[in-house]
Design an enzyme around this catalytic site. Sequence first.
Site, PDB file in Angstrom:
ATOM      1  N   GLU A  10       0.848  -1.195   0.000  1.00 23.10           N
ATOM      2  CA  GLU A  10       0.000   0.000   0.000  1.00 23.10           C
ATOM      3  C   GLU A  10       0.885   1.248   0.000  1.00 23.10           C
ATOM      4  OE1 GLU A  10      -3.576   1.722   2.955  1.00 23.10           O
ATOM      5  OE2 GLU A  10      -2.320   0.034   3.565  1.00 23.10           O
TER       6      GLU A  10
ATOM      7  N   LYS B 256      -9.486   2.381  -2.309  1.00 20.35           N
ATOM      8  CA  LYS B 256      -9.770   1.763  -1.013  1.00 20.35           C
ATOM      9  C   LYS B 256     -11.134   2.203  -0.491  1.00 20.35           C
ATOM     10  CE  LYS B 256      -7.451   1.039   3.471  1.00 20.35           C
ATOM     11  NZ  LYS B 256      -6.234   1.384   4.249  1.00 20.35           N
TER      12      LYS B 256
ATOM     13  N   CYS C 186      -5.579  -3.367   2.532  1.00 20.14           N
ATOM     14  CA  CYS C 186      -5.418  -3.327   3.988  1.00 20.14           C
ATOM     15  C   CYS C 186      -6.735  -3.517   4.750  1.00 20.14           C
ATOM     16  CB  CYS C 186      -4.717  -2.030   4.382  1.00 20.14           C
ATOM     17  SG  CYS C 186      -3.935  -2.083   6.016  1.00 20.14           S
TER      18      CYS C 186
END
Length: 277
Positions: free
Chosen positions: A34, A105, A138
Amino acid sequence: MEPRIGRKDENLARSVALVERAAAGGAALVVLPELANTGYVFESRAEAFALAEPVPNGPSTQAWIEVARRCNTLIVAGIAERDGERLYNAAVVVGPTGWLGTYRKLHLWGDEHLFFEAGDKGLPLFHTPWGRLGVVICYDGWFPEVYRLLAMQGADVVAMPTNWVPMAGQPAGSPAMANTLAMASAHSNALNIVCANRTGTERGQPFIGQSLIVDAQGWPVAGPAAEGGEDLVLTAQLDLRATRQARQLNAFNHVLRDRRDDVYDPMLGTGWPLPRH
């Protein structure tokens, strides 16, 4: 990999070298962490904005496209994406033919809310010569709906650029919660999940490393990697034929077709409040 905050040229050069190293070992898919080119712990939105880039025409995406073409590999790389005045914690998907798309995200963690907008592109599926690819980042991995929706679209592999941090209350010697969640999600959806976590400490924030590759049965086939160090390449062979067959658990049970959507899908649409405790 340990990205260094703000040192984009250095981070990008290291990421390209790691892609080359993985491709030399036969990798068809390479996953980077990330925010691999910028670092993670921004001091202000102004700093994040200055380090962010447009996609796909920014220098980082173009460099990854070039190495993907040269090495004939698919790359998923975390990036701070600038779209006008808006910033996204994103991941680009590039291959030998160029830019395939971007994932933004959905679930922001902690101070990310100060810098980024929540993702607005849903959960796209990328059809590639190496199989059907989904992407999460994540904290997205804490939401089982994400993996289920990708599985229902037919995903074979989910790439996860990530910056996992220590979780409060974890007993000594127990597996990282992130790894446990990846294994459970892989098993319950018959998905291969490729998790690339950064290492090191940045502006006081430690990261746990422990990257791993999980097969569609839910078992690690590479990793978890060590907590320290950097520039480690984990590789594994993933059998996509076996992946698709893994959803048929036995003569009677199929992990996706057995969903009782007649019961819980209507309940999910009721808008009922959370229970009080």
